[in-house]
Design a protein around this motif. Structure first.
Motif, PDB file in Angstrom:
ATOM      1  N   VAL A 234       0.911  -1.223  -0.154  1.00  0.00           N
ATOM      2  CA  VAL A 234       0.174  -0.025  -0.012  1.00  0.00           C
ATOM      3  C   VAL A 234       1.028   1.257  -0.157  1.00  0.00           C
ATOM      4  O   VAL A 234       1.712   1.427   0.799  1.00  0.00           O
ATOM      5  CB  VAL A 234      -0.967   0.094   1.217  1.00  0.00           C
ATOM      6  CG1 VAL A 234      -1.669   1.292   1.053  1.00  0.00           C
ATOM      7  CG2 VAL A 234      -1.930  -1.092   1.150  1.00  0.00           C
ATOM      8  N   VAL A 235       0.616   2.166  -0.806  1.00  0.00           N
ATOM      9  CA  VAL A 235       1.657   3.603  -1.130  1.00  0.00           C
ATOM     10  C   VAL A 235       0.652   4.499  -0.524  1.00  0.00           C
ATOM     11  O   VAL A 235       1.178   5.218   0.321  1.00  0.00           O
ATOM     12  CB  VAL A 235       1.572   3.563  -2.478  1.00  0.00           C
ATOM     13  CG1 VAL A 235       2.468   4.947  -2.576  1.00  0.00           C
ATOM     14  CG2 VAL A 235       2.315   2.632  -3.192  1.00  0.00           C
ATOM     15  N   ILE A 236      -0.716   4.707  -0.754  1.00  0.00           N
ATOM     16  CA  ILE A 236      -1.606   5.653  -0.028  1.00  0.00           C
ATOM     17  C   ILE A 236      -2.922   4.769   0.134  1.00  0.00           C
ATOM     18  O   ILE A 236      -3.551   4.114  -0.451  1.00  0.00           O
ATOM     19  CB  ILE A 236      -1.950   6.798  -1.214  1.00  0.00           C
ATOM     20  CG1 ILE A 236      -0.754   7.362  -1.567  1.00  0.00           C
ATOM     21  CG2 ILE A 236      -2.716   7.796  -0.376  1.00  0.00           C
ATOM     22  CD1 ILE A 236      -1.067   8.410  -2.769  1.00  0.00           C
TER      23      ILE A 236
ATOM     24  N   TRP B  65       5.650  10.096   5.464  1.00  0.00           N
ATOM     25  CA  TRP B  65       7.179   9.375   4.761  1.00  0.00           C
ATOM     26  C   TRP B  65       7.602  10.228   3.464  1.00  0.00           C
ATOM     27  O   TRP B  65       8.606   9.795   2.960  1.00  0.00           O
ATOM     28  CB  TRP B  65       6.912   7.959   4.476  1.00  0.00           C
ATOM     29  CG  TRP B  65       5.502   7.744   3.560  1.00  0.00           C
ATOM     30  CD1 TRP B  65       4.288   7.431   4.022  1.00  0.00           C
ATOM     31  CD2 TRP B  65       5.488   7.789   2.180  1.00  0.00           C
ATOM     32  NE1 TRP B  65       3.501   7.316   2.865  1.00  0.00           N
ATOM     33  CE2 TRP B  65       4.170   7.624   1.700  1.00  0.00           C
ATOM     34  CE3 TRP B  65       6.400   8.379   1.023  1.00  0.00           C
ATOM     35  CZ2 TRP B  65       3.861   7.512   0.459  1.00  0.00           C
ATOM     36  CZ3 TRP B  65       6.022   8.381  -0.140  1.00  0.00           C
ATOM     37  CH2 TRP B  65       4.453   7.888  -0.529  1.00  0.00           C
ATOM     38  N   GLN B  66       6.866  11.237   3.154  1.00  0.00           N
ATOM     39  CA  GLN B  66       6.932  11.881   2.050  1.00  0.00           C
ATOM     40  C   GLN B  66       8.483  12.670   2.036  1.00  0.00           C
ATOM     41  O   GLN B  66       8.582  13.301   3.057  1.00  0.00           O
ATOM     42  CB  GLN B  66       5.782  13.032   1.544  1.00  0.00           C
ATOM     43  CG  GLN B  66       6.146  13.763   0.473  1.00  0.00           C
ATOM     44  CD  GLN B  66       6.257  12.849  -0.827  1.00  0.00           C
ATOM     45  OE1 GLN B  66       5.877  11.918  -0.736  1.00  0.00           O
ATOM     46  NE2 GLN B  66       6.309  13.471  -1.907  1.00  0.00           N
TER      47      GLN B  66
ATOM     48  N   CYS C 109       9.198   1.989  -3.872  1.00  0.00           N
ATOM     49  CA  CYS C 109       8.305   1.134  -2.950  1.00  0.00           C
ATOM     50  C   CYS C 109       9.229   0.605  -1.904  1.00  0.00           C
ATOM     51  O   CYS C 109      10.501   0.147  -1.968  1.00  0.00           O
ATOM     52  CB  CYS C 109       7.930  -0.190  -3.779  1.00  0.00           C
ATOM     53  SG  CYS C 109       6.946  -1.424  -2.776  1.00  0.00           S
ATOM     54  N   LYS C 110       8.688   0.554  -0.599  1.00  0.00           N
ATOM     55  CA  LYS C 110       9.438   0.285   0.660  1.00  0.00           C
ATOM     56  C   LYS C 110       9.563  -1.257   0.617  1.00  0.00           C
ATOM     57  O   LYS C 110      10.551  -1.786   1.325  1.00  0.00           O
ATOM     58  CB  LYS C 110       8.614   0.781   1.753  1.00  0.00           C
ATOM     59  CG  LYS C 110       8.694   2.147   1.893  1.00  0.00           C
ATOM     60  CD  LYS C 110       8.020   2.541   3.369  1.00  0.00           C
ATOM     61  CE  LYS C 110       6.475   2.330   3.251  1.00  0.00           C
ATOM     62  NZ  LYS C 110       5.687   2.961   4.472  1.00  0.00           N
ATOM     63  N   ARG C 111       8.555  -2.052   0.014  1.00  0.00           N
ATOM     64  CA  ARG C 111       8.896  -3.476   0.027  1.00  0.00           C
ATOM     65  C   ARG C 111       9.875  -4.134  -1.126  1.00  0.00           C
ATOM     66  O   ARG C 111      10.653  -4.818  -0.711  1.00  0.00           O
ATOM     67  CB  ARG C 111       7.548  -4.130   0.026  1.00  0.00           C
ATOM     68  CG  ARG C 111       7.471  -5.601   0.050  1.00  0.00           C
ATOM     69  CD  ARG C 111       6.163  -6.395  -0.284  1.00  0.00           C
ATOM     70  NE  ARG C 111       5.435  -5.923   0.828  1.00  0.00           N
ATOM     71  CZ  ARG C 111       4.014  -6.304   0.766  1.00  0.00           C
ATOM     72  NH1 ARG C 111       3.234  -6.999  -0.384  1.00  0.00           N
ATOM     73  NH2 ARG C 111       2.990  -6.130   1.854  1.00  0.00           N
TER      74      ARG C 111
END
Length: 316
Positions: free
Chosen positions: A114-116, A174-175, A185-187
């Motif tokens: 999930v990004v947003i 986190w922006q 992407c964090k993942r």
């Protein structure tokens, strides 16, 4: 078990015509026998028998078969007339056109992270073409009223460009406040877009899935998703701007591929795969799974790569 003959049918909805391509058997063994009915096709060869069942909106006219041609290395080509209903839906794996006043979740398409989450979009507006500012002088007889102004989204806005979405993310902790930095992407560490300003982020359409918040993340093969996004955008841009010529380039302006859109009304129908021995066309790889329909909308393009030795001056 004998392998079934490769075969697919391309239906042109506007022209009410179809082209059957029956792949050349291994070793070039002929003959090929084609049986045409209103609702189905059957291709027989020494390798086996292939059946193509047509969807309800397509019916063939067996008496119009003609233009029979054998293409070495490709197979048998046969043209005929059809009765096909027009398609009102866009060429897409799913509907990714967000609407205003609805809640949406943005996902990384590659891994589903999930990004947003659950963002309410107050306004969803299309952006003008990339070179719109260069045409302002042709529109206005007075000084440019848009000079030194940027078309950036406000709170709750989502602006849709040719190949990207612009979203205001000032409420995201986190922006990255730095402009022109990549959004990762964090993942899975895939590049999802870039920051345009401390509050505005550009997400690439080929990397993001936007879904209503009440729906789960749709698992779609990567190549199928990219094909769907590119096909949908080509069809929409060709219709809106009356052009059929496109280029694919990187962020630095380097051109990699020239594209000519030949048609956007094709329906491609592949034989149902009844066994693992069926040999598929590379074009249709990953388009359908064994339990899905064998028909799908498609666009046809002519493309030329741009390398140091080919098409450096853009032959448009």
């Amino acid at each position: 078990m004998a392998a079934e003959t490769r075969a697919f049918l391309e239906v042109r909805r506007r022209l009410q015509s179809a082209l059957l391509v029956a792949g050349e058997p291994k070793g070039g063994d002929l003959p090929l026998e084609v049986c045409v009915r209103q609702s189905s096709l059957q291709v027989r060869s020494p390798e086996g028998c292939t059946n193509i069942q047509l969807p309800a909106e397509v019916r063939l006219a067996p008496s119009t078969c003609g233009g029979l041609q054998y293409v070495p290395g490709d197979g048998l080509h046969l043209r005929l007339q059809v009765c096909a209903e027009p398609c009102s839906q866009l060429i897409s794996v799913f509907n990714q056109s967000p609407q205003a006043q609805e809640h949406y979740t943005f996902y990384c398409q590659s891994c589903g992270d999930v990004v947003i989450r659950d963002r309410r979009l107050l306004r969803v507006l299309p952006l003008p073409g990339a070179n719109w500012a260069a045409l302002v002088e042709e529109w206005c007889c007075h000084p440019d009223p848009f000079s030194h102004k940027s078309l950036l989204p406000g709170h709750g806005d989502c602006f849709i460009g040719d190949t990207f979405y612009l979203v205001n993310l000032r409420s995201q902790p986190w922006q990255d406040p730095k402009a022109n930095s990549k959004v990762i992407c964090k993942r899975c560490r895939v590049t999802l877009g870039e920051t345009m300003s401390p509050e505005t982020t550009k997400f690439y359409m080929t990397e993001i899935i936007i879904q209503p918040s009440e729906r789960p993340f749709p698992v779609i093969p990567r190549s199928q998703f990219v094909q769907s996004v590119v096909a949908q955008r080509l069809g929409e841009l060709a219709s809106a701007r009356s052009t059929f010529r496109f280029i694919i380039q990187d962020q630095d302006g380097k051109v990699y591929i020239l594209l000519w859109l030949l048609n956007s009304d094709s329906l491609v129908i592949e034989a149902l795969r009844s066994s693992r021995s069926v040999t598929k066309f590379p074009l249709l790889e990953e388009m359908w799974t064994a339990d899905s329909t064998s028909a799908g909308n498609a666009v046809k393009v002519l493309y030329q790569p741009c390398t140091k030795c080919r098409n450096e001056k853009w032959p448009f």
